[in-house]
Enzyme design. Structure first.
Site, PDB file in Angstrom:
ATOM      1  N   GLU A 183      -4.972  -0.096  -8.288  1.00 35.70           N
ATOM      2  CA  GLU A 183      -3.990   0.972  -8.510  1.00 35.70           C
ATOM      3  C   GLU A 183      -2.711   0.282  -8.982  1.00 35.70           C
ATOM      4  O   GLU A 183      -2.133  -0.530  -8.240  1.00 35.70           O
ATOM      5  CB  GLU A 183      -3.769   1.731  -7.188  1.00 35.70           C
ATOM      6  N   SER A 242       0.822  -1.204   0.000  1.00 32.27           N
ATOM      7  CA  SER A 242       0.000   0.000   0.000  1.00 32.27           C
ATOM      8  C   SER A 242       0.857   1.255   0.000  1.00 32.27           C
ATOM      9  O   SER A 242       0.342   2.342  -0.254  1.00 32.27           O
ATOM     10  CB  SER A 242      -0.946   0.000   1.199  1.00 32.27           C
ATOM     11  N   HIS A 270      -2.039  -2.766  -6.570  1.00 31.55           N
ATOM     12  CA  HIS A 270      -2.604  -2.433  -5.258  1.00 31.55           C
ATOM     13  C   HIS A 270      -4.122  -2.591  -5.292  1.00 31.55           C
ATOM     14  O   HIS A 270      -4.829  -1.777  -5.882  1.00 31.55           O
ATOM     15  CB  HIS A 270      -2.199  -0.986  -4.909  1.00 31.55           C
ATOM     16  N   ASN A 313      -3.217   6.267  -1.160  1.00 37.28           N
ATOM     17  CA  ASN A 313      -2.919   6.572   0.240  1.00 37.28           C
ATOM     18  C   ASN A 313      -2.340   7.960   0.454  1.00 37.28           C
ATOM     19  O   ASN A 313      -2.407   8.494   1.554  1.00 37.28           O
ATOM     20  CB  ASN A 313      -2.020   5.494   0.826  1.00 37.28           C
TER      21      ASN A 313
HETATM   22  N1  CAA Z   1     -16.430 -10.527  -0.207  1.00 42.44           N
HETATM   23  C1  CAA Z   1     -17.431 -10.514  -1.113  1.00 42.44           C
HETATM   24  N2  CAA Z   1     -18.461  -9.641  -1.053  1.00 42.44           N
HETATM   25  C2  CAA Z   1     -18.498  -8.776  -0.006  1.00 42.44           C
HETATM   26  C3  CAA Z   1     -17.496  -8.751   0.978  1.00 42.44           C
HETATM   27  C4  CAA Z   1     -16.423  -9.668   0.857  1.00 42.44           C
HETATM   28  N3  CAA Z   1     -15.402  -9.697   1.730  1.00 42.44           N
HETATM   29  N4  CAA Z   1     -17.804  -7.767   1.880  1.00 42.44           N
HETATM   30  C5  CAA Z   1     -18.949  -7.210   1.467  1.00 42.44           C
HETATM   31  N5  CAA Z   1     -19.358  -7.810   0.328  1.00 42.44           N
HETATM   32  C6  CAA Z   1     -20.504  -7.444  -0.508  1.00 42.44           C
HETATM   33  C7  CAA Z   1     -21.839  -7.781   0.116  1.00 42.44           C
HETATM   34  O1  CAA Z   1     -22.230  -9.083  -0.208  1.00 42.44           O
HETATM   35  C8  CAA Z   1     -22.749  -6.738  -0.534  1.00 42.44           C
HETATM   36  O2  CAA Z   1     -23.066  -7.156  -1.861  1.00 42.44           O
HETATM   37  P1  CAA Z   1     -24.369  -6.629  -2.649  1.00 42.44           P
HETATM   38  O3  CAA Z   1     -24.154  -5.167  -2.924  1.00 42.44           O
HETATM   39  O4  CAA Z   1     -24.390  -7.453  -3.897  1.00 42.44           O
HETATM   40  O5  CAA Z   1     -25.523  -6.872  -1.744  1.00 42.44           O
HETATM   41  C9  CAA Z   1     -21.856  -5.521  -0.648  1.00 42.44           C
HETATM   42  O6  CAA Z   1     -20.506  -6.009  -0.618  1.00 42.44           O
HETATM   43  C10 CAA Z   1     -22.061  -4.570   0.494  1.00 42.44           C
HETATM   44  O7  CAA Z   1     -21.834  -5.280   1.711  1.00 42.44           O
HETATM   45  P2  CAA Z   1     -22.731  -5.167   3.017  1.00 42.44           P
HETATM   46  O8  CAA Z   1     -24.163  -4.933   2.643  1.00 42.44           O
HETATM   47  O9  CAA Z   1     -22.410  -6.311   3.922  1.00 42.44           O
HETATM   48  O10 CAA Z   1     -22.146  -3.927   3.791  1.00 42.44           O
HETATM   49  P3  CAA Z   1     -22.041  -2.436   3.361  1.00 42.44           P
HETATM   50  O11 CAA Z   1     -23.096  -1.987   2.436  1.00 42.44           O
HETATM   51  O12 CAA Z   1     -21.867  -1.744   4.662  1.00 42.44           O
HETATM   52  O13 CAA Z   1     -20.648  -2.350   2.549  1.00 42.44           O
HETATM   53  C11 CAA Z   1     -18.327  -2.185   2.330  1.00 42.44           C
HETATM   54  C12 CAA Z   1     -19.470  -2.820   3.088  1.00 42.44           C
HETATM   55  C13 CAA Z   1     -18.327  -2.674   0.880  1.00 42.44           C
HETATM   56  C14 CAA Z   1     -17.052  -2.593   3.032  1.00 42.44           C
HETATM   57  C15 CAA Z   1     -18.539  -0.607   2.336  1.00 42.44           C
HETATM   58  O14 CAA Z   1     -18.735  -0.165   3.644  1.00 42.44           O
HETATM   59  C16 CAA Z   1     -17.388   0.157   1.744  1.00 42.44           C
HETATM   60  O15 CAA Z   1     -17.260   0.286   0.536  1.00 42.44           O
HETATM   61  N6  CAA Z   1     -16.489   0.704   2.629  1.00 42.44           N
HETATM   62  C17 CAA Z   1     -15.307   1.422   2.206  1.00 42.44           C
HETATM   63  C18 CAA Z   1     -14.260   0.451   1.806  1.00 42.44           C
HETATM   64  C19 CAA Z   1     -12.983   1.133   1.401  1.00 42.44           C
HETATM   65  O16 CAA Z   1     -12.846   2.337   1.350  1.00 42.44           O
HETATM   66  N7  CAA Z   1     -11.987   0.301   1.091  1.00 42.44           N
HETATM   67  C20 CAA Z   1     -10.697   0.775   0.740  1.00 42.44           C
HETATM   68  C21 CAA Z   1      -9.861   0.782   1.976  1.00 42.44           C
HETATM   69  S1  CAA Z   1      -8.257   1.374   1.636  1.00 42.44           S
HETATM   70  C22 CAA Z   1      -7.451   0.004   1.099  1.00 42.44           C
HETATM   71  O17 CAA Z   1      -7.930  -1.091   1.043  1.00 42.44           O
HETATM   72  C23 CAA Z   1      -6.086   0.213   0.620  1.00 42.44           C
HETATM   73  C24 CAA Z   1      -5.043   0.669   1.522  1.00 42.44           C
HETATM   74  O18 CAA Z   1      -3.933   0.684   1.044  1.00 42.44           O
HETATM   75  C25 CAA Z   1      -5.221   1.102   2.908  1.00 42.44           C
END
Ligand code: CAA
Length: 298
Positions: free
Chosen positions: A154, A121, A142, A192
């Site tokens: 990314e 990351s 990424h 990031n």
């Molecule tokens: N695997 C497969 N599907 C998943 C899953 C997983 N691990 N987690 C969630 N899902 C799916 C669910 O089945 C659901 O699917 P549908 O839309 O088809 O119904 C969908 O994702 C949404 O899930 P939930 O309804 O359970 O929960 P939610 O609506 O609260 O969403 C979330 C959860 C997708 C995590 C959402 O909150 C989100 O997008 N959060 C932000 C995530 C983000 O910003 N990630 C980047 C982080 S930074 C990074 O990763 C890089 C770094 O370098 C730090």
């Protein structure tokens, strides 16, 4: 240039199992490599659980789930795990010494034409590439967490990454159903470099009592249509990971604007790492989706 051979994913943690999941679902033969057998078992169980969820939501068929799982094997031995790989994606712990050691081994054991990608990351792709004898074939790939859900990959060009390798990884990312975005190798890349100062500013706002945890997150969720507020997102990413990325930005640019908030430093020192430790800005109870602000911030 198409890759010849399978895909080996190094590291069976959250990112590793997500990356293995999306490659296997796209039809690639995937080997997950990790020193820990129990971690490998947990990774396959998590992939199965996530595939079950996709079947339940009718986004994939039961048959697709079965073929996806049949595309995945696991391996504790690095030599065996990468010997037939056309692409290796390293997703080990975010620790530079560990990554450099892994890339020295990958360079020794993977076929000469194999592309070596890292899911880092924030660690420099150029530094990682420099310990190999194939810097032109080393690239950043990424993925975002949760990998099966998030559309972005990314792609980070190191100083020596060849244009041909970048084009291959761009095409491959599209085959996974992702949207690739190519950037250059400077601290924090793009994701990031922009995300972490926002999270740090949210923590500073809490530290300076400008607002409480829920208020800060609600402003960003409802005001900016972010799916999670910055403090919840920090818990989700891991406060230790956020801190280490801020150190990379601070050291890399030498600019005080990236200095991590003392509250973040203290929380990490106290072992409050967010979701993975059960407590960060919020408290996480097994099986509960309810967001409860941690005692210290009420
Ligand atoms: N695997 C497969 N599907 C998943 C899953 C997983 N691990 N987690 C969630 N899902 C799916 C669910 O089945 C659901 O699917 P549908 O839309 O088809 O119904 C969908 O994702 C949404 O899930 P939930 O309804 O359970 O929960 P939610 O609506 O609260 O969403 C979330 C959860 C997708 C995590 C959402 O909150 C989100 O997008 N959060 C932000 C995530 C983000 O910003 N990630 C980047 C982080 S930074 C990074 O990763 C890089 C770094 O370098 C730090």
């Amino acid at each position: 240039m198409a890759i010849t051979g399978g895909v080996s994913v190094i590291g069976a943690g959250t990112m590793g199992n997500g990356i293995a999941h999306v490659f296997a679902q796209a039809g690639f033969k995937v080997t997950i490599v990790d020193v820990s057998l129990s971690q490998l078992d947990r990774a396959v169980a998590t992939i199965k659980k996530n595939l079950d969820r996709q079947v339940a939501k009718a986004s994939i068929t039961e048959e697709k789930k079965t073929t996806t799982l049949s595309n995945i094997t696991t391996q504790t031995n690095m030599i065996e795990g990468v010997k037939n790989a056309g692409l290796v994606v390293e997703a080990a712990t975010e620790n530079i010494e560990l990554k450099l050691q892994i890339f020295e081994e990958l360079d020794k054991y993977a076929p000469k034409e194999t592309i070596l990608a890292t899911n880092t990351s924030s660690i420099s792709i150029t530094k990682i590439a420099a310990v190999t004898g194939r810097a032109g074939k080393v690239i950043g790939m990424h993925f975002m967490n949760p990998v099966p859900v998030m559309k972005l990959v990314e792609i980070i060009n190191g100083y020596a990454t060849s244009k041909e390798v970048t084009a291959t990884i761009v095409e491959l990312s599209k085959q996974l159903g992702k949207v690739p975005c190519v950037v250059n190798d400077y601290p924090g890349f793009i994701a990031n470099r922009i995300l972490m100062p926002m999270i740090n500013e949210a923590i500073y706002s809490l530290y300076e009592s400008v607002a409480g945890v829920e208020e800060i997150d609600t402003v960003m969720k409802l005001g900016m249509a972010h799916p999670m507020g910055p403090l919840q997102l920090a818990d989700f990413i891991g406060l230790d990971v956020c801190l280490s990325i801020l150190h990379v930005l601070h050291d890399g640019f030498g600019n005080p604007k990236y200095a991590p908030c003392p509250l973040l430093v203290n929380m990490v020192a106290a072992g409050k790492l967010g979701v993975k430790s059960g407590e960060g800005f919020y408290t996480y109870r097994a099986g509960s989706k309810e967001l409860v602000v941690s005692e210290g911030f009420k």
